[in-house]
Write an enzyme that holds these catalytic residues in place. Structure first.
Site, mmCIF file in Angstrom:
data_model
loop_
_atom_site.group_PDB
_atom_site.id
_atom_site.type_symbol
_atom_site.label_atom_id
_atom_site.label_comp_id
_atom_site.label_asym_id
_atom_site.label_seq_id
_atom_site.Cartn_x
_atom_site.Cartn_y
_atom_site.Cartn_z
ATOM 1 N N LYS A 231 0.863 -1.183 0.000
ATOM 2 C CA LYS A 231 0.000 0.000 0.000
ATOM 3 C C LYS A 231 0.894 1.226 0.000
ATOM 4 O O LYS A 231 1.436 1.618 1.015
ATOM 5 C CB LYS A 231 -0.912 0.037 1.232
ATOM 6 C CG LYS A 231 -1.889 1.205 1.173
ATOM 7 C CD LYS A 231 -2.657 1.412 2.461
ATOM 8 C CE LYS A 231 -2.257 2.637 3.226
ATOM 9 N NZ LYS A 231 -2.099 3.898 2.456
ATOM 10 N N GLU A 312 8.072 1.080 12.086
ATOM 11 C CA GLU A 312 8.875 2.231 12.440
ATOM 12 C C GLU A 312 7.922 3.412 12.550
ATOM 13 O O GLU A 312 7.215 3.730 11.601
ATOM 14 C CB GLU A 312 9.913 2.489 11.360
ATOM 15 C CG GLU A 312 10.825 3.634 11.733
ATOM 16 C CD GLU A 312 11.577 4.155 10.532
ATOM 17 O OE1 GLU A 312 12.279 3.364 9.889
ATOM 18 O OE2 GLU A 312 11.427 5.337 10.228
ATOM 19 N N CYS A 346 11.853 11.123 10.087
ATOM 20 C CA CYS A 346 11.636 10.682 11.460
ATOM 21 C C CYS A 346 12.855 10.991 12.304
ATOM 22 O O CYS A 346 12.777 11.054 13.514
ATOM 23 C CB CYS A 346 11.327 9.209 11.476
ATOM 24 S SG CYS A 346 12.581 8.279 10.650
ATOM 25 N N GLU A 445 5.766 14.636 18.712
ATOM 26 C CA GLU A 445 6.342 14.716 17.374
ATOM 27 C C GLU A 445 5.646 15.816 16.573
ATOM 28 O O GLU A 445 4.437 15.969 16.649
ATOM 29 C CB GLU A 445 6.189 13.383 16.650
ATOM 30 C CG GLU A 445 6.940 13.363 15.351
ATOM 31 C CD GLU A 445 6.873 12.015 14.644
ATOM 32 O OE1 GLU A 445 7.920 11.563 14.184
ATOM 33 O OE2 GLU A 445 5.777 11.436 14.543
HETATM 34 C C1 LIG Z 1 8.453 8.914 7.450
HETATM 35 O O1 LIG Z 1 7.212 9.430 7.792
HETATM 36 C C2 LIG Z 1 6.440 8.683 8.678
HETATM 37 C C3 LIG Z 1 5.128 9.402 8.885
HETATM 38 O O2 LIG Z 1 4.370 9.308 7.724
HETATM 39 C C4 LIG Z 1 7.178 8.469 9.973
HETATM 40 O O3 LIG Z 1 6.442 7.690 10.858
HETATM 41 C C5 LIG Z 1 8.487 7.805 9.672
HETATM 42 O O4 LIG Z 1 9.207 7.645 10.857
HETATM 43 C C6 LIG Z 1 9.296 8.589 8.671
HETATM 44 N N1 LIG Z 1 10.463 7.814 8.304
HETATM 45 C C7 LIG Z 1 11.639 8.346 8.066
HETATM 46 C C8 LIG Z 1 12.759 7.436 7.788
HETATM 47 O O5 LIG Z 1 11.825 9.533 8.063
HETATM 48 C C1 LIG Z 2 9.824 -2.184 7.242
HETATM 49 O O1 LIG Z 2 10.492 -1.406 6.309
HETATM 50 C C2 LIG Z 2 10.770 -0.106 6.694
HETATM 51 C C3 LIG Z 2 11.408 0.624 5.567
HETATM 52 O O2 LIG Z 2 12.628 0.119 5.224
HETATM 53 C C4 LIG Z 2 11.552 -0.055 7.961
HETATM 54 O O3 LIG Z 2 11.733 1.252 8.376
HETATM 55 C C5 LIG Z 2 10.888 -0.912 9.012
HETATM 56 O O4 LIG Z 2 11.639 -0.966 10.180
HETATM 57 C C6 LIG Z 2 10.666 -2.267 8.437
HETATM 58 N N1 LIG Z 2 10.215 -3.271 9.339
HETATM 59 C C7 LIG Z 2 10.996 -4.323 9.643
HETATM 60 C C8 LIG Z 2 10.408 -5.546 10.142
HETATM 61 O O5 LIG Z 2 12.154 -4.334 9.474
#
Ligand SMILES: *[C@@H]1O[C@H](CO)[C@@H](O)[C@H](O)[C@H]1NC(C)=O
Ligand SMILES: *[C@H]1O[C@H](CO)[C@@H](O)[C@H](O)[C@H]1NC(C)=O
Ligand SMILES: *[C@@H]1O[C@H](CO)[C@@H](O)[C@H](O)[C@H]1NC(C)=O
Ligand SMILES: *[C@@H]1O[C@H](CO)[C@@H](O)[C@H](O)[C@H]1NC(C)=O
Length: 561
Positions: A231, A312, A346, A445
């Protein structure tokens, strides 16, 4: 020659390689993708300009892809360009419950054959996709990330080119190397570990902020032999679809990854109601992640397997400045970390702790740099430092924080503070000073270009370390700036649980695949460290096979004699 042989032995433990016919396994050598400069007159710059020009004013039509079939539903949506919201970047449709269920059926039907393919064959597809993104499709994916997600040239390059390419190459390499981790044999029998995909499908729920994360969320489980429902984020649709098409062009068979734009709750409800749900790989907000996890818990009795739930979520990342810090590093690092991509990472720094002795100088330099930051249209003007935030929801959220800062008795805006959404969703880079370190702006946040600073009495730094650890529910990234070894040691211990990615004399952002595998604990997520070798283990369900080559000659044990 001898050296080469030794390397081969070390890298792949030759006997196992012969056993699994993955020889020559030492051949997998992968390096981080080079980040291009896009200087005036360079080849990459002219290609990018051409790609941007091609997309100008255009609206791409993006279907759902279920199996090999492009499907349109009646529920039409649009992706708008954040810095020019009258530009509809793409037109797409939401899959409904029935279509999502169809995608699940198609995936599950395709699973066995895909899972039985040798890992090296699956990995080849991802190496090929990485090469295509690195070469012929680089400009296209970058341009779509810039226009669709509001990234500047360099932010698009480190995401949609470098990081995505690295994810594909390193995860493919890690998957191949994992096969070489094998159990011991004993006299008369051999033991084999088969790294199977999970039995069922994996649901990947992607965020808008990294084209690379979308590709990785969907791609890594697939490398490991899983089938995936992807998705994509509504606000990253165009770049996500480009990545999906590149994977197909690279040889990914239909039905291995289903491309399923959908309403979040409809998607969540449908996947968690399927007996075949084997895993969720989620990136997004804490409430959404908790909702999914609770649904999984509620439906536990219907599943064939215990679904793996990985996520995450957010962060409330800190910069801690000690009196021994190098002030220039603090200023340069904080400006980048807090404001690049409008704070929509993030890992962005959103709270900073500065000793009173250094504050006048740091404040002055922050204000000097602040004046030079250009916010605007990253396509028209390549010297833009950051652009608009992603959408109207995000705009309203940041606007709410600016209003809060204007009315809270503890907060004072020292730079920025305005916003304007006439043309795009623009928020000024904003620096706020707080007299209360527990003000809610220090623990919730924000996800926008807003930095809050707490100035502490220089000698109270131990208390401040404790404060940092206890202020926010998140524990994603953090940085300390100090030239004093004893303080660095002490802070490392005090902040051991406060960040999954911890920096010393560097900004809290900018992790690179295979160098700083990424993730945090507490409310920030399940800390699975994508970008590292452990990550692929989350997406495999190993089977151990013991094969005995001599007849079984006894049923009695010696003690019975
Ligand atoms: C990207 O954005 C999502 C919110 O949509 C946030 O939860 C996530 O931590 C962010 N990931 C990174 C790597 O910035
Ligand atoms: C799923 O993929 C996202 C993006 O790479 C990552 O931030 C997240 O931790 C992943 N979940 C697992 C199980 O690794
Ligand atoms: C914004 O988008 C509209 C619609 O595509 C277009 O007509 C206009 O020229 C764009 N503005 C800029 C500055 O690109
Ligand atoms: C940032 O770093 C540059 C060197 O790249 C240095 O010249 C400059 O003084 C630094 N800026 C601040 C505000 O410290």
């Amino acid at each position: 020659m001898i050296i080469i042989i030794i390397i081969i032995i070390i890298v792949c433990d030759v006997s196992k390689c012969w056993k699994f016919k993955t020889f020559p396994c030492a051949a997998v050598e992968v390096k981080n993708e080079l980040i291009l400069g896009f200087k005036e007159g360079s080849k990459e710059r002219s290609e990018l300009e051409k790609a941007l020009q091609n997309l100008k004013g255009k609206t791409e039509e993006i279907p759902c892809v279920i199996g090999n079939e492009e499907v349109w539903t009646k529920d039409i949506r649009y992706q708008l360009s954040p810095f020019n919201h009258s530009h509809k970047v793409s037109k797409f449709c939401y899959a409904d419950k029935e279509l999502i269920n169809k995608a699940i059926e198609a995936s599950v039907a395709a699973r066995r054959e895909w899972d039985l393919k040798p890992v090296a064959d699956r990995a080849q597809i991802f190496f090929r996709a990485a090469d295509i993104i690195s070469g012929p499709k680089r400009a296209d994916v970058l341009a779509k990330t810039m226009i669709g997600q509001g990234k500047t040239v360099v932010q698009a390059e480190i995401d949609a080119a470098a990081e995505l390419i690295d994810f594909f190459r390193f995860n493919a390499k890690h998957a191949i190397q994992l096969e070489q981790q094998q159990p011991l044999d004993s006299d008369g029998s051999t033991n084999t570990m088969l790294y199977r995909g999970l039995e069922g499908f994996v649901a990947a729920v992607a965020p808008f902020n990294f084209t690379a994360i979308g590709g990785n969320l969907a791609g890594t489980p697939a490398i490991m032999g899983n089938v995936v429902l992807w998705k994509p984020s509504d606000t990253a649709m165009s770049a996500s679809y480009a990545v999906y098409k590149i994977l197909r062009e690279s040889g990914l068979p239909p039905s291995i990854i289903q491309f399923v734009p959908a309403d979040g709750p409809v998607f969540g409800d449908t996947i968690t109601s399927s007996e075949h749900l084997a895993g969720i790989n989620f990136t997004g907000s804490v409430p959404t992640f908790k909702r999914l996890w609770k649904q999984v818990a509620q439906n536990l009795d219907i599943y064939r397997n215990f679904p793996r739930v990985a996520g995450e979520c957010g962060g409330k990342n800190f910069h801690f400045v000690h009196k021994s810090a190098d002030v220039h590093s603090v200023v340069n690092g904080t400006i980048r970390s807090a404001f690049e991509y409008g704070g929509q990472k993030c890992s962005a720094c959103s709270r900073m702790y500065v000793p009173d002795s250094l504050w006048p100088q740091i404040k002055q330099e922050l204000l000097d740099v602040h004046k030079q930051i250009k916010v605007g249209d990253p396509v028209e003007d390549f010297s833009t430092f950051f652009s608009a935030v992603i959408d109207d929801k995000s705009f309203s959220r940041s606007k709410g924080w600016l209003e809060h800062a204007k009315t809270s008795p503890h907060l004072k805006i020292i730079a920025g503070g305005n916003c304007d959404n006439k043309k795009g969703y623009f928020i000024e880079p904003t620096i706020i000073e707080t007299t209360d370190p527990q003000e809610k702006i220090m623990n919730e946040e924000i996800f926008g270009p807003i930095l809050t600073v707490y100035v502490y009495p220089e000698n109270d730094y131990k208390k401040v370390l404790h404060l940092i650890d206890n202020t926010s529910p998140y524990a994603l990234t953090g940085a300390i700036f100090s030239q004093d070894k004893a303080v660095i040691n002490e802070a490392g211990k005090a902040l051991r649980n406060a960040a999954g990615n911890y920096y010393v004399n560097d900004k809290s952002t900018g992790s690179i695949v295979a160098q700083q595998p990424f993730g945090g604990a507490r409310a920030s997520g399940t800390n699975d460290k994508p970008g590292g070798p452990h990550y692929v283990l989350r997406w495999t369900s190993p089977q151990v096979v013991k094969q005995t080559h001599v007849p079984l000659t006894e049923w009695k044990y010696p003690y019975m004699g």
